[in-house]
Write a protein that holds these residues in place. Structure first.
Motif, short mmCIF file in Angstrom:
data_model
loop_
_atom_site.label_atom_id
_atom_site.label_comp_id
_atom_site.label_asym_id
_atom_site.label_seq_id
_atom_site.Cartn_x
_atom_site.Cartn_y
_atom_site.Cartn_z
N UNK A 65 0.82 -1.21 0.00
CA UNK A 65 0.00 0.00 0.00
C UNK A 65 0.85 1.26 0.00
N UNK A 66 2.14 1.12 0.32
CA UNK A 66 3.02 2.29 0.26
C UNK A 66 3.07 2.85 -1.16
N UNK A 67 3.09 1.97 -2.15
CA UNK A 67 3.10 2.43 -3.54
C UNK A 67 1.72 2.89 -3.98
N UNK A 68 0.67 2.32 -3.36
CA UNK A 68 -0.69 2.72 -3.72
C UNK A 68 -0.95 4.16 -3.32
N UNK A 69 -0.60 4.52 -2.07
CA UNK A 69 -0.88 5.90 -1.64
C UNK A 69 -0.02 6.91 -2.40
N UNK A 73 -1.61 9.89 -4.62
CA UNK A 73 -1.22 11.28 -4.34
C UNK A 73 -0.80 12.00 -5.61
N UNK A 74 -0.02 11.31 -6.45
CA UNK A 74 0.44 11.96 -7.68
C UNK A 74 -0.64 12.01 -8.75
N UNK A 75 -1.39 10.92 -8.89
CA UNK A 75 -2.38 10.84 -9.98
C UNK A 75 -3.55 11.80 -9.76
N UNK A 76 -3.98 11.94 -8.52
CA UNK A 76 -5.15 12.76 -8.23
C UNK A 76 -4.80 14.07 -7.51
N UNK A 138 13.90 16.92 3.55
CA UNK A 138 14.39 16.26 2.34
C UNK A 138 13.36 15.24 1.89
N UNK A 139 12.93 15.34 0.64
CA UNK A 139 11.97 14.38 0.11
C UNK A 139 12.63 13.02 -0.06
N UNK A 140 11.84 11.96 0.12
CA UNK A 140 12.33 10.60 -0.07
C UNK A 140 12.62 10.38 -1.55
N UNK A 141 13.76 9.76 -1.86
CA UNK A 141 14.15 9.53 -3.24
C UNK A 141 13.52 8.24 -3.77
N UNK A 142 13.58 8.08 -5.10
CA UNK A 142 13.08 6.85 -5.73
C UNK A 142 13.87 5.65 -5.24
N UNK A 143 15.19 5.79 -5.11
CA UNK A 143 16.01 4.68 -4.64
C UNK A 143 15.65 4.30 -3.21
N UNK A 144 15.39 5.30 -2.39
CA UNK A 144 15.01 5.03 -1.01
C UNK A 144 13.71 4.25 -0.93
N UNK A 145 12.72 4.67 -1.74
CA UNK A 145 11.44 3.98 -1.75
C UNK A 145 11.59 2.56 -2.29
N UNK A 146 12.45 2.38 -3.29
CA UNK A 146 12.65 1.06 -3.88
C UNK A 146 13.29 0.11 -2.87
N UNK A 147 14.32 0.60 -2.16
CA UNK A 147 14.97 -0.23 -1.15
C UNK A 147 13.99 -0.64 -0.06
#
Length: 214
Positions: A65-69, A73-76, A138-147
């Motif tokens: 659900x981390x990727x869902x929210x 957030x971005x889509x809507x 500092x915003x979370x990076x794509x690499x951080x979210x992927x890890x």
């Protein structure tokens, strides 16, 4: 003369609009709160009910659900300042609780748990220190979210590999496939935060100095 398109008359709200980002009651924020509220349920399933498979499934769903929210957030256009803090906080709490509890259960190698906890502890302490020094967030990076995403799946897989079910062995293989890259990427992303932290500290101090000069 042609009439203007609907998009010109009613432009979509920008995700970067400060007024939009001040919102608190958004669907992504609600999802993050629900994820946090499910953490005690995970602990109850694992230790009180001793149901490793159910606990593993719940933890995996919460991780997904981390990727869902984020997508919602971005889509809507529901990106918010609260969400930028709440979402990574929920990630970190879930990961820390998952790592410690599954390590206590004995379902994950101790060295993998230590590596994960050291990285998460270092990032958390650094974030608190930066905030105390007046740095901007500092915003979370794509690499951080992927890890985090890979680790949030590897630990449920390790847990389910110790459950009594037919797919225990494939789950163990999948756990290693997710776990090793997850740890490597998480440390890589942590190193990438160093220059971002320096810039955030400079920006925060400059903003504070300008405020004092006014």
């Amino acid at each position: 003369m042609t009439e203007p398109a609907d998009d010109a008359l009613h432009p979509a709200p920008s995700a970067a609009d400060p007024l939009d980002e001040d919102r608190v009651l958004t669907v992504p924020n609600l999802i993050s709160v629900v994820r946090l509220l499910c953490v005690p349920l995970f602990l109850w399933l694992l230790f009180a009910q001793e149901d490793r498979l159910a606990a593993a499934v719940l933890l995996a769903v919460l991780g997904a659900t981390d990727w869902v929210d984020g997508y919602i957030a971005r889509r809507f256009h529901q990106v918010s300042t609260v969400g930028k803090v709440l979402d990574p906080t929920a990630d970190r709490i879930m990961l820390l609780v998952g790592v410690v509890s599954i390590a206590v259960d004995g379902s994950v190698p101790w060295w993998l748990g230590v590596l994960t906890l050291v990285r998460e502890g270092a990032v958390s302490l650094a974030a608190l220190g930066m905030a105390a020094l007046g740095a901007r967030r500092i915003d979370v990076t794509w690499w951080g979210k992927t890890g985090t995403f890979l680790l949030m799946f590897s630990y449920p897989l390790f847990l389910s590999s110790h459950a009594d079910w037919a797919l225990a062995d494939p789950a163990r293989v999948a756990a290693w496939v997710c776990g090793i890259p997850g740890v490597a990427i998480s440390y890589y992303s942590a190193a990438g935060y160093v220059p971002a932290a320096r810039a955030a500290l400079r920006t925060g101090r400059d903003g504070r100095h300008r405020h004092l000069d006014v």
